[in-house]
Design an enzyme around this catalytic site. Structure first.
Site, PDB file in Angstrom:
ATOM      1  N   SER A 141      26.047  57.278 -32.776  1.00  0.00           N
ATOM      2  CA  SER A 141      25.343  58.386 -33.392  1.00  0.00           C
ATOM      3  C   SER A 141      25.805  58.453 -34.837  1.00  0.00           C
ATOM      4  CB  SER A 141      25.701  59.691 -32.674  1.00  0.00           C
ATOM      5  OG  SER A 141      25.311  60.821 -33.416  1.00  0.00           O
ATOM      6  N   TYR A 154      31.632  65.522 -28.336  1.00  0.00           N
ATOM      7  CA  TYR A 154      30.634  64.487 -28.620  1.00  0.00           C
ATOM      8  C   TYR A 154      31.047  63.683 -29.851  1.00  0.00           C
ATOM      9  CZ  TYR A 154      25.911  62.559 -29.431  1.00  0.00           C
ATOM     10  OH  TYR A 154      24.831  61.728 -29.622  1.00  0.00           O
TER      11      TYR A 154
END
Length: 259
Positions: A141, A154
């Site tokens: 990401s 995350y």
């Protein structure tokens, strides 16, 4: 076709980005193992691939379960004789500031993303080393490279996966294994759709403001990245012919993060 006769396994491929990549790999000639938590979760992806003339199987795989991951990889090799491409894509999200974050929620996100990536990597490398090489890919990401508030587990997991990818690139080179990580910006998947109202509540914003002022603020064109954008990069990385491209993070984010 760029992936003709290649054998690929993708986790979290029942929907979203994983499904788009699975279908793209099949269109390019790969035989695809579609892994998700249950066989039922893989059914639509497998059916779509087969209806388009491709070849796929479904695998029930909890990526946090060491035995299930090892057995899933072994099943692919038993079915098709080898494993050429493995993509650790399974993921979840949790929204909370650090000072309110329960350890259980932290652990759940870390387990799926980071521990799941490790377990798939270890099982895949054991096969790839025996057969002369392969490609390890990871779904990172922009949060593999920079942080955002409210997403500490995350962000930490995605940073960790970047480190794992680089370590695999170093270790795998002598065995013919390349390793790269795809780092998308925000993609309108169920994972992101779930975040919008959660962030709106936490930040005191409307959902439209979350999209405009948080998710897309730093893009060059105020556009979401699409699953098709990410799938095209995944095909390119799987098909790349040499170790000239290994250990790299490829950012697909409409300019949100530039490196």
């Amino acid at each position: 076709m760029r992936l003709e006769n290649r054998i690929a396994l993708i986790t979290g491929a029942g929907r979203g980005i994983g499904r788009a990549i699975a279908e793209a790999y099949a269109r390019e000639g790969a035989r695809v193992a579609v892994a998700d938590l249950t066989l039922e979760a893989t059914a639509e992806t497998v059916a779509a691939i087969e209806q388009a003339g491709g070849t796929a199987i479904g695998l029930a795989m909890d990526v946090t379960d060491e035995r299930r991951v090892d057995e899933g990889v072994a099943a692919v090799v038993k079915q098709w004789g080898r494993l050429d491409i493995a993509l650790a894509n399974a993921g979840i999200q949790h929204i909370d500031p650090v000072h309110k974050l329960a350890f259980e929620d932290w652990s759940r996100v870390i387990n799926v993303h980071l521990h799941g990536s490790f377990l798939l990597t270890r099982a895949a490398l054991r096969q790839m080393y025996e057969t002369g090489g392969g490609t390890m890919l990871y779904m990172g990401s922009v949060h593999s490279l920079e942080a955002s508030p409210l997403k500490s587990p995350y962000v930490a997991a995605k940073h960790g996966i970047l480190g794992l990818c680089r370590a695999v690139a170093k270790e795998g080179a002598e065995h013919g294994v390349r390793s790269n990580i795809i780092c998308p910006g925000f993609v309108r998947t169920p994972l992101v759709d779930k975040q919008i109202p959660e962030q709106a509540r936490e930040l005191g914003l409307s959902e439209e403001e979350v999209i405009r002022s948080v998710m897309l603020r730093n893009t060059v064109d105020s556009e979401f990245t699409t699953v098709e954008d990410v799938a095209e990069v995944a095909v390119h990385l799987a098909a790349f012919p040499s170790a000239a491209l290994t250990g790299q993070s490829i950012v697909v984010s409409h300019g949100w993060h530039m490196q």
